[in-house]
Design an enzyme around this catalytic site. Structure first.
Site, PDB file in Angstrom:
ATOM      1  N   ARG A 134       0.809  -1.230   0.000  1.00  0.00           N
ATOM      2  CA  ARG A 134       0.000   0.000   0.000  1.00  0.00           C
ATOM      3  C   ARG A 134       0.839   1.276   0.000  1.00  0.00           C
ATOM      4  NH1 ARG A 134      -2.398  -3.452   3.384  1.00  0.00           N
ATOM      5  NH2 ARG A 134      -4.294  -4.401   2.583  1.00  0.00           N
ATOM      6  N   LYS A 156       2.770  11.365 -11.687  1.00  0.00           N
ATOM      7  CA  LYS A 156       1.900  10.446 -12.437  1.00  0.00           C
ATOM      8  C   LYS A 156       2.665   9.157 -12.667  1.00  0.00           C
ATOM      9  CE  LYS A 156      -1.094  13.434 -15.188  1.00  0.00           C
ATOM     10  NZ  LYS A 156      -1.498  13.765 -16.576  1.00  0.00           N
ATOM     11  N   GLU A 198       9.388  18.341 -25.422  1.00  0.00           N
ATOM     12  CA  GLU A 198       8.702  18.746 -24.180  1.00  0.00           C
ATOM     13  C   GLU A 198       9.323  20.030 -23.619  1.00  0.00           C
ATOM     14  OE1 GLU A 198       6.046  17.060 -23.470  1.00  0.00           O
ATOM     15  OE2 GLU A 198       6.340  14.945 -23.988  1.00  0.00           O
ATOM     16  N   LYS A 240       7.316  22.668 -14.738  1.00  0.00           N
ATOM     17  CA  LYS A 240       6.400  21.565 -14.452  1.00  0.00           C
ATOM     18  C   LYS A 240       6.031  21.555 -12.970  1.00  0.00           C
ATOM     19  CE  LYS A 240       4.890  16.980 -15.226  1.00  0.00           C
ATOM     20  NZ  LYS A 240       5.026  15.701 -15.892  1.00  0.00           N
ATOM     21  N   GLU A 250      -4.758  17.446 -12.040  1.00  0.00           N
ATOM     22  CA  GLU A 250      -5.195  17.837 -13.382  1.00  0.00           C
ATOM     23  C   GLU A 250      -6.672  18.186 -13.472  1.00  0.00           C
ATOM     24  OE1 GLU A 250      -3.185  15.795 -16.546  1.00  0.00           O
ATOM     25  OE2 GLU A 250      -4.704  16.356 -18.015  1.00  0.00           O
ATOM     26  N   ARG A 254      -3.056  21.837 -15.294  1.00  0.00           N
ATOM     27  CA  ARG A 254      -2.087  20.800 -15.668  1.00  0.00           C
ATOM     28  C   ARG A 254      -2.312  20.306 -17.091  1.00  0.00           C
ATOM     29  NH1 ARG A 254       0.413  15.949 -11.837  1.00  0.00           N
ATOM     30  NH2 ARG A 254       1.777  15.133 -13.440  1.00  0.00           N
ATOM     31  N   ASN A 258      -0.238  19.431 -22.051  1.00  0.00           N
ATOM     32  CA  ASN A 258      -0.497  18.545 -23.183  1.00  0.00           C
ATOM     33  C   ASN A 258      -0.545  19.272 -24.518  1.00  0.00           C
ATOM     34  OD1 ASN A 258      -0.592  16.213 -21.625  1.00  0.00           O
ATOM     35  ND2 ASN A 258      -2.735  16.559 -21.107  1.00  0.00           N
ATOM     36  N   HIS A 261      -0.319  17.353 -27.771  1.00  0.00           N
ATOM     37  CA  HIS A 261      -0.434  15.933 -27.435  1.00  0.00           C
ATOM     38  C   HIS A 261      -1.686  15.273 -28.008  1.00  0.00           C
ATOM     39  CE1 HIS A 261       2.951  16.680 -24.846  1.00  0.00           C
ATOM     40  NE2 HIS A 261       2.936  15.469 -24.335  1.00  0.00           N
ATOM     41  N   HIS A 265      -1.075  12.284 -30.117  1.00  0.00           N
ATOM     42  CA  HIS A 265      -1.627  10.982 -29.748  1.00  0.00           C
ATOM     43  C   HIS A 265      -2.232  10.298 -30.978  1.00  0.00           C
ATOM     44  CE1 HIS A 265      -4.823   8.654 -27.227  1.00  0.00           C
ATOM     45  NE2 HIS A 265      -3.879   7.873 -27.674  1.00  0.00           N
ATOM     46  N   HIS A 278       7.509   9.310 -28.683  1.00  0.00           N
ATOM     47  CA  HIS A 278       6.496  10.225 -28.148  1.00  0.00           C
ATOM     48  C   HIS A 278       6.818  11.689 -28.510  1.00  0.00           C
ATOM     49  CE1 HIS A 278       3.593  11.968 -25.441  1.00  0.00           C
ATOM     50  NE2 HIS A 278       4.549  12.619 -24.804  1.00  0.00           N
TER      51      HIS A 278
HETATM   52  N1  LIG Z   1       4.453  10.271 -15.810  1.00  0.00           N
HETATM   53  C1  LIG Z   1       4.409  11.281 -16.644  1.00  0.00           C
HETATM   54  O1  LIG Z   1       4.011  12.393 -16.300  1.00  0.00           O
HETATM   55  C2  LIG Z   1       4.909  11.069 -18.039  1.00  0.00           C
HETATM   56  C3  LIG Z   1       5.198  12.161 -18.852  1.00  0.00           C
HETATM   57  C4  LIG Z   1       5.746  11.923 -20.113  1.00  0.00           C
HETATM   58  C5  LIG Z   1       5.984  10.615 -20.532  1.00  0.00           C
HETATM   59  N2  LIG Z   1       5.667   9.568 -19.709  1.00  0.00           N
HETATM   60  C6  LIG Z   1       5.934   8.187 -20.096  1.00  0.00           C
HETATM   61  O2  LIG Z   1       7.322   8.043 -20.317  1.00  0.00           O
HETATM   62  C7  LIG Z   1       7.550   7.018 -21.272  1.00  0.00           C
HETATM   63  C8  LIG Z   1       8.542   7.502 -22.283  1.00  0.00           C
HETATM   64  O3  LIG Z   1       9.732   7.801 -21.616  1.00  0.00           O
HETATM   65  P1  LIG Z   1      11.141   7.831 -22.400  1.00  0.00           P
HETATM   66  O4  LIG Z   1      10.994   8.700 -23.579  1.00  0.00           O
HETATM   67  O5  LIG Z   1      12.168   8.129 -21.395  1.00  0.00           O
HETATM   68  O6  LIG Z   1      11.245   6.346 -22.976  1.00  0.00           O
HETATM   69  P2  LIG Z   1      11.989   5.023 -22.429  1.00  0.00           P
HETATM   70  O7  LIG Z   1      11.875   4.898 -20.988  1.00  0.00           O
HETATM   71  O8  LIG Z   1      11.484   3.916 -23.279  1.00  0.00           O
HETATM   72  O9  LIG Z   1      13.516   5.288 -22.801  1.00  0.00           O
HETATM   73  C9  LIG Z   1      13.898   5.431 -24.147  1.00  0.00           C
HETATM   74  C10 LIG Z   1      15.036   4.458 -24.510  1.00  0.00           C
HETATM   75  O10 LIG Z   1      16.264   4.966 -24.000  1.00  0.00           O
HETATM   76  C11 LIG Z   1      16.915   3.959 -23.230  1.00  0.00           C
HETATM   77  N3  LIG Z   1      17.718   4.671 -22.251  1.00  0.00           N
HETATM   78  C12 LIG Z   1      17.289   5.255 -21.102  1.00  0.00           C
HETATM   79  N4  LIG Z   1      18.275   5.946 -20.541  1.00  0.00           N
HETATM   80  C13 LIG Z   1      19.356   5.794 -21.323  1.00  0.00           C
HETATM   81  C14 LIG Z   1      20.682   6.284 -21.277  1.00  0.00           C
HETATM   82  N5  LIG Z   1      21.059   7.144 -20.335  1.00  0.00           N
HETATM   83  N6  LIG Z   1      21.548   5.894 -22.221  1.00  0.00           N
HETATM   84  C15 LIG Z   1      21.147   5.085 -23.242  1.00  0.00           C
HETATM   85  N7  LIG Z   1      19.907   4.607 -23.356  1.00  0.00           N
HETATM   86  C16 LIG Z   1      19.020   4.966 -22.410  1.00  0.00           C
HETATM   87  C17 LIG Z   1      15.791   3.138 -22.712  1.00  0.00           C
HETATM   88  O11 LIG Z   1      16.232   1.874 -22.278  1.00  0.00           O
HETATM   89  C18 LIG Z   1      14.875   3.081 -23.925  1.00  0.00           C
HETATM   90  O12 LIG Z   1      15.357   2.143 -24.848  1.00  0.00           O
HETATM   91  C19 LIG Z   1       6.190   6.671 -21.852  1.00  0.00           C
HETATM   92  O13 LIG Z   1       5.773   5.452 -21.318  1.00  0.00           O
HETATM   93  C20 LIG Z   1       5.291   7.798 -21.380  1.00  0.00           C
HETATM   94  O14 LIG Z   1       3.961   7.384 -21.189  1.00  0.00           O
HETATM   95  C21 LIG Z   1       5.144   9.782 -18.482  1.00  0.00           C
HETATM   96 ZN   LIG Z   2       4.528  14.316 -23.505  1.00  0.00          ZN
END
Ligand SMILES: NC(=O)c1ccc[n+]([C@@H]2O[C@H](COP(=O)([O-])OP(=O)(O)OC[C@H]3O[C@@H](n4cnc5c(N)ncnc54)[C@H](O)[C@@H]3O)[C@@H](O)[C@H]2O)c1
Ligand SMILES: [Zn+2]
Length: 377
Positions: A134, A156, A198, A240, A250, A254, A258, A261, A265, A278
């Site tokens: 929990r 999030k 972003e 942020k 949100e 917030r 987007n 987005h 999307h 993304h």
């Molecule tokens: N929680 C939120 O508010 C929020 C906001 C934006 C995005 N997201 C989420 O984040 C995700 C996307 O995140 P991302 O773009 O970081 O993608 P990701 O986590 O898939 O990372 C991208 C790639 O880079 C690699 N990688 C990570 N760090 C590295 C490094 N230092 N050196 C070499 N390779 C590295 C990873 O293994 C992966 O292959 C999505 O699932 C999205 O929904 C969440």
């Molecule tokens: Zn985004």
């Protein structure tokens, strides 16, 4: 290396505070922060730590993180779980692997999870921390630009369901976020640029001065200049953090995070998840939102040009792929959750640079014209 330089450099990380009352926490930003064990150790609760990472990041940084957690700190035991890499693994099965390891390692309520990786790892580990027993403590060590400027900040967390992204999750804040900008040196260029979409967004929706700084410094960011990166990350986190502390769950403000987005999307869905990153979809989506804002007469053409110019420097796409049709946009946007009273609410720019609105109150023709301008059919 000049030791005195590295000392002064490593002595004072830049700190951004996320102000959420008794759930407030610091974001540490700087080069070489993983070599400063006390930064991490002061936020570790209990004697057991589980580092959650993936097959790509583990060989690069896991040893360093374990070292930072354990050096001169013999009463902490650190376990790790190395998950497969990719958005397609942000699911219940993979989440269960985290719980398996946590239970096998006899983690208790006073233990700490550490997320080491990009947004996928951060979102998944955060959700694991929110639900294990929990809720236990967790720390974010984001290693992509996307995670450092966006996903690790704001609480999030979650996983995907096969019917949609991020449908299962929780709002859950970490104990701290530690951003070592040196980790970006190993990030593929495409991932680097994707995160800048972003960064540009913060400038457009609420920080004109920051956008102007980016116009002058995008080449330094693309060249991974550590000072430029640290500044861009700090300013993004500040933006942020401010938005999140005003509207954590949100209810309105917030949503402005987007920008681009909703169009983005539709692109991600249209091309199939994983084809476009993304940030790439967000970049093209931002151009469309800006185009529509201009058609409505809400911004002048200089902003349209500046957005196009800065995105060109990042080599991010400025239009959707030809395979995404008008019908695809319309159908994805219609099922998007921003539809109220039959009106699709969008984040659009309005007024001078750095201002936006979240609204369903616009001339529908402008949306159609934008879609027509960017789609073949
Ligand atoms: N929680 C939120 O508010 C929020 C906001 C934006 C995005 N997201 C989420 O984040 C995700 C996307 O995140 P991302 O773009 O970081 O993608 P990701 O986590 O898939 O990372 C991208 C790639 O880079 C690699 N990688 C990570 N760090 C590295 C490094 N230092 N050196 C070499 N390779 C590295 C990873 O293994 C992966 O292959 C999505 O699932 C999205 O929904 C969440
Ligand atoms: Zn985004």
């Amino acid at each position: 290396m000049n030791p005195s330089l590295s000392e002064t450099h490593s002595a004072v990380p830049t700190t951004v505070n996320v102000d959420l009352g008794d759930r407030s926490y610091p974001i540490y930003i700087g080069s070489g922060l993983l070599d400063q064990p006390h930064l991490l150790q002061r936020h570790v609760h209990g004697r057991r730590v589980l580092v959650v990472t993936n097959t790509t990041v583990a060989p690069l940084y896991l040893d360093k993180v374990v070292h930072a957690l354990t050096t001169e700190n013999s009463n902490v035991s650190v376990e790790s779980v190395i998950l497969p890499d990719g958005e397609q693994y942000k699911d219940m099965d993979t989440l269960m692997k985290v719980f398996d390891k946590a239970i096998e390692s006899r983690l208790d309520r006073r233990s700490t999870f550490v997320a080491l990786g990009g947004g996928v790892i951060g979102d998944m580990c955060g959700f694991a921390a929110a639900s294990f027993l929990r809720g236990i403590n967790f720390i974010q060590i984001p290693t992509t630009v996307m995670a450092q400027v966006d996903s690790s900040v704001g609480g999030k967390t979650g996983i995907n369901h096969r019917l949609g992204k991020n449908l299962i999750g929780a709002f859950y804040q970490p104990q701290c976020v530690l951003i070592d900008t040196d980790t970006l040196n190993t990030l593929p260029e495409r991932e680097l640029a994707s995160g800048f979409a972003e960064v540009i967004k913060y400038g457009l929706i609420r920080d004109a001065e920051f956008f102007e700084w980016q116009e002058k410094n995008m080449h330094a960011l693309m060249a991974r200049d550590p000072n430029a990166l640290a500044y861009a990350i700090k300013r993004s986190c500040e933006n942020k953090a401010e938005v999140v502390s005003l509207d954590e769950k949100e209810s309105g403000l917030r949503a402005t995070l987007n920008l681009g987005h909703t169009f983005g999307h539709a692109i991600e869905t249209g091309v199939g998840y994983g084809q476009w990153l993304h940030g790439e979809a967000v970049a093209a989506g931002t151009v469309m939102a800006v185009d529509m804002s201009y058609r409505l007469g809400w911004i002048d053409d200089s902003i349209v040009k500046r957005v196009g110019d800065i995105l060109k420097q990042t080599k991010l796409p400025t239009s959707p792929p030809e395979t995404v049709t008008m019908d695809m946009f319309k159908s994805v946007m219609a099922v998007d959750k921003k539809v109220a009273d039959g009106l699709l609410r969008l984040i659009l720019l309005k007024g001078p640079l750095g201002n936006c609105v979240f609204t369903g109150d616009y001339d529908r023709k402008a949306l159609d014209d934008t879609l027509r301008a960017f789609c073949k059919s």
